[in-house]
Design a protein around this motif. Structure first.
Motif, PDB file in Angstrom:
ATOM      1  N   HIS A  14      33.366  47.143  35.632  1.00 56.16           N
ATOM      2  CA  HIS A  14      34.838  47.082  35.590  1.00 56.16           C
ATOM      3  C   HIS A  14      35.283  45.633  35.761  1.00 56.16           C
ATOM      4  CE1 HIS A  14      38.770  49.377  36.815  1.00 56.16           C
ATOM      5  NE2 HIS A  14      39.028  48.332  36.044  1.00 56.16           N
ATOM      6  N   HIS A 202      39.050  54.329  39.544  1.00 50.07           N
ATOM      7  CA  HIS A 202      39.492  54.173  40.945  1.00 50.07           C
ATOM      8  C   HIS A 202      40.385  55.292  41.495  1.00 50.07           C
ATOM      9  CE1 HIS A 202      42.879  52.520  38.717  1.00 50.07           C
ATOM     10  NE2 HIS A 202      42.238  51.383  38.464  1.00 50.07           N
ATOM     11  N   LEU A 205      42.967  54.929  44.492  1.00 54.47           N
ATOM     12  CA  LEU A 205      44.248  54.223  44.401  1.00 54.47           C
ATOM     13  C   LEU A 205      45.421  55.160  44.151  1.00 54.47           C
ATOM     14  CD1 LEU A 205      43.428  50.973  42.367  1.00 54.47           C
ATOM     15  CD2 LEU A 205      43.425  51.355  44.833  1.00 54.47           C
ATOM     16  N   GLU A 225      34.820  56.785  38.835  1.00 58.90           N
ATOM     17  CA  GLU A 225      34.503  55.493  39.444  1.00 58.90           C
ATOM     18  C   GLU A 225      34.490  55.632  40.970  1.00 58.90           C
ATOM     19  OE1 GLU A 225      35.603  50.985  38.280  1.00 58.90           O
ATOM     20  OE2 GLU A 225      37.331  52.195  38.907  1.00 58.90           O
ATOM     21  N   HIS A 228      34.334  50.919  44.038  1.00 59.03           N
ATOM     22  CA  HIS A 228      35.433  50.066  43.583  1.00 59.03           C
ATOM     23  C   HIS A 228      35.844  49.161  44.734  1.00 59.03           C
ATOM     24  CE1 HIS A 228      39.669  49.040  42.607  1.00 59.03           C
ATOM     25  NE2 HIS A 228      39.256  49.076  41.367  1.00 59.03           N
ATOM     26  N   ASP A 230      38.571  48.497  46.043  1.00 63.48           N
ATOM     27  CA  ASP A 230      39.587  49.045  46.939  1.00 63.48           C
ATOM     28  C   ASP A 230      39.172  50.378  47.552  1.00 63.48           C
ATOM     29  OD1 ASP A 230      41.302  46.874  46.497  1.00 63.48           O
ATOM     30  OD2 ASP A 230      42.095  47.779  44.675  1.00 63.48           O
ATOM     31  N   HIS A 231      37.924  50.769  47.377  1.00 60.86           N
ATOM     32  CA  HIS A 231      37.397  51.986  48.005  1.00 60.86           C
ATOM     33  C   HIS A 231      36.604  51.601  49.248  1.00 60.86           C
ATOM     34  CE1 HIS A 231      37.373  54.829  44.222  1.00 60.86           C
ATOM     35  NE2 HIS A 231      38.586  54.456  44.600  1.00 60.86           N
ATOM     36  N   ASP A 235      36.016  56.561  51.246  1.00 61.30           N
ATOM     37  CA  ASP A 235      36.370  56.890  49.859  1.00 61.30           C
ATOM     38  C   ASP A 235      35.107  57.127  49.042  1.00 61.30           C
ATOM     39  OD1 ASP A 235      39.207  56.475  50.221  1.00 61.30           O
ATOM     40  OD2 ASP A 235      38.814  54.316  50.171  1.00 61.30           O
ATOM     41  N   GLY A 252      30.779  52.492  38.888  1.00 62.11           N
ATOM     42  CA  GLY A 252      31.408  51.536  39.788  1.00 62.11           C
ATOM     43  C   GLY A 252      31.536  50.147  39.211  1.00 62.11           C
ATOM     44  N   ASP A 255      36.431  45.608  39.379  1.00 60.47           N
ATOM     45  CA  ASP A 255      37.809  45.471  38.883  1.00 60.47           C
ATOM     46  C   ASP A 255      38.246  44.007  38.955  1.00 60.47           C
ATOM     47  OD1 ASP A 255      40.198  46.241  37.745  1.00 60.47           O
ATOM     48  OD2 ASP A 255      40.805  47.584  39.370  1.00 60.47           O
ATOM     49  N   HIS A 266      40.827  42.174  41.950  1.00 58.54           N
ATOM     50  CA  HIS A 266      40.751  42.980  43.162  1.00 58.54           C
ATOM     51  C   HIS A 266      39.545  42.558  44.019  1.00 58.54           C
ATOM     52  CE1 HIS A 266      43.539  46.429  42.148  1.00 58.54           C
ATOM     53  NE2 HIS A 266      43.329  45.966  40.945  1.00 58.54           N
TER      54      HIS A 266
END
Length: 289
Positions: A14, A202, A205, A225, A228, A230-231, A235, A252, A255, A266
């Motif tokens: 990503h 993701h 999110l 995914e 990530h 933001d995980h 998560d 995965g 990003d 990110h």
């Protein structure tokens, strides 16, 4: 949490380039992947495949495997939902026409955001946003909210990219706008029509796991995914179980959008990755030997 299986071969599935809202050229992303010791990466720009040819050519030079991808903007349950597509035929004429339509919607959305910001007393124009790119925007490239955020920072209305989203551009903020878009399951069909493999991006999110489950049931993507930027660990654990429940490939990626105002957004390229086993399963789902 960085992924699973054989860590000798690592793929970041990503990443974004300046073909959409990333900061680097496609070739620069490939060279960065090489520097970081990655086996390969996917280029997954928003609603465009404009950067793929350049990335593939650079991948040949650098000995880096480039997975052709895209990230399609959709809408469901009152939320913006993103669908990743891998190993698709990026010269498919039907796909190119469909993506062009999505970029037209994105352009109209950008104009609405600018009007909302102007109504707040912010002196900003779309021409200023484009001028901030310091290059000519190609017709098959995509302008996004991070570009507008950059302009807000340059003009002193926000401290940095995160501040611009927190104050103006994030969902529910006064400058946020979203126009009607296709449903996630339609995007998944588009990806399959182009010979590709759809993956829900993701899920953490969206803040609504019931919606995520409903999308997975309706759209039947090949993967979700899990890893990530933001995980968090919880998560990852939750979405691994979800992938197992629905028989999906856990994918995965970082990003990665590049560096804006000294901040990586990110996450840094390669900071989230998967093994060759994940890539092999995606290829198998695409019917690639």
């Amino acid at each position: 949490m960085n992924g699973e299986h054989n860590q000798n071969e690592r793929y970041d599935l990503h990443t974004h380039t300046r073909a959409s809202d990333g900061m680097n050229s496609p070739a620069e992303n490939v060279r960065l992947a090489k520097e970081k010791g990655l086996t390969g990466l996917a280029i997954t720009d928003h609603d465009t495949v404009a950067g793929l040819q350049e990335a593939m050519e650079e991948g040949e030079k650098q000995g880096v495997i480039v997975v052709p991808g895209v990230e399609i903007s959709t809408r469901a349950g009152g939320k913006d939902i993103h669908v990743l597509g891998y190993f698709l035929n990026f010269n498919n004429s039907v796909l190119l026409e469909r993506l062009e339509g999505l970029r037209a919607t994105r352009d109209a959305r950008n104009e609405l955001i600018i009007r909302k910001l102007q109504d707040l007393g912010i002196e900003i124009t779309l021409d200023e946003v484009v001028a901030g790119l310091d290059r000519t925007l190609r017709e098959d490239e995509s302008l996004g909210r991070p570009h507008i955020a950059d302009a807000l920072v340059r003009k002193g209305y926000a401290a940095d990219l995160r501040d611009a989203f927190d104050r103006y551009l994030g969902e529910g903020k006064p400058g946020y706008a979203s126009l009607p878009r296709i449903a996630p399951e339609e995007a998944m069909d588009w990806i399959r029509d182009a010979g590709g493999v759809p993956v829900l991006a993701h899920p953490g999110l969206y803040g609504d796991d019931d919606l995520v489950s409903a999308i997975l049931e309706r759209g039947r993507p090949a993967g979700v995914e899990v890893y990530h930027s933001d995980h968090g660990p919880e998560d990852v654990e939750r979405y691994l179980l979800l992938a197992e429940r629905y028989g999906l490939i856990p994918t995965g990626g970082s990003d990665y959008h590049g560096v804006r105002q000294g901040v990586v957004f990110h996450g840094d390229l390669g900071s989230r990755h998967v093994s060759d086993k994940c890539v092999g399963l995606l290829k198998e789902a695409a019917g690639i030997k």
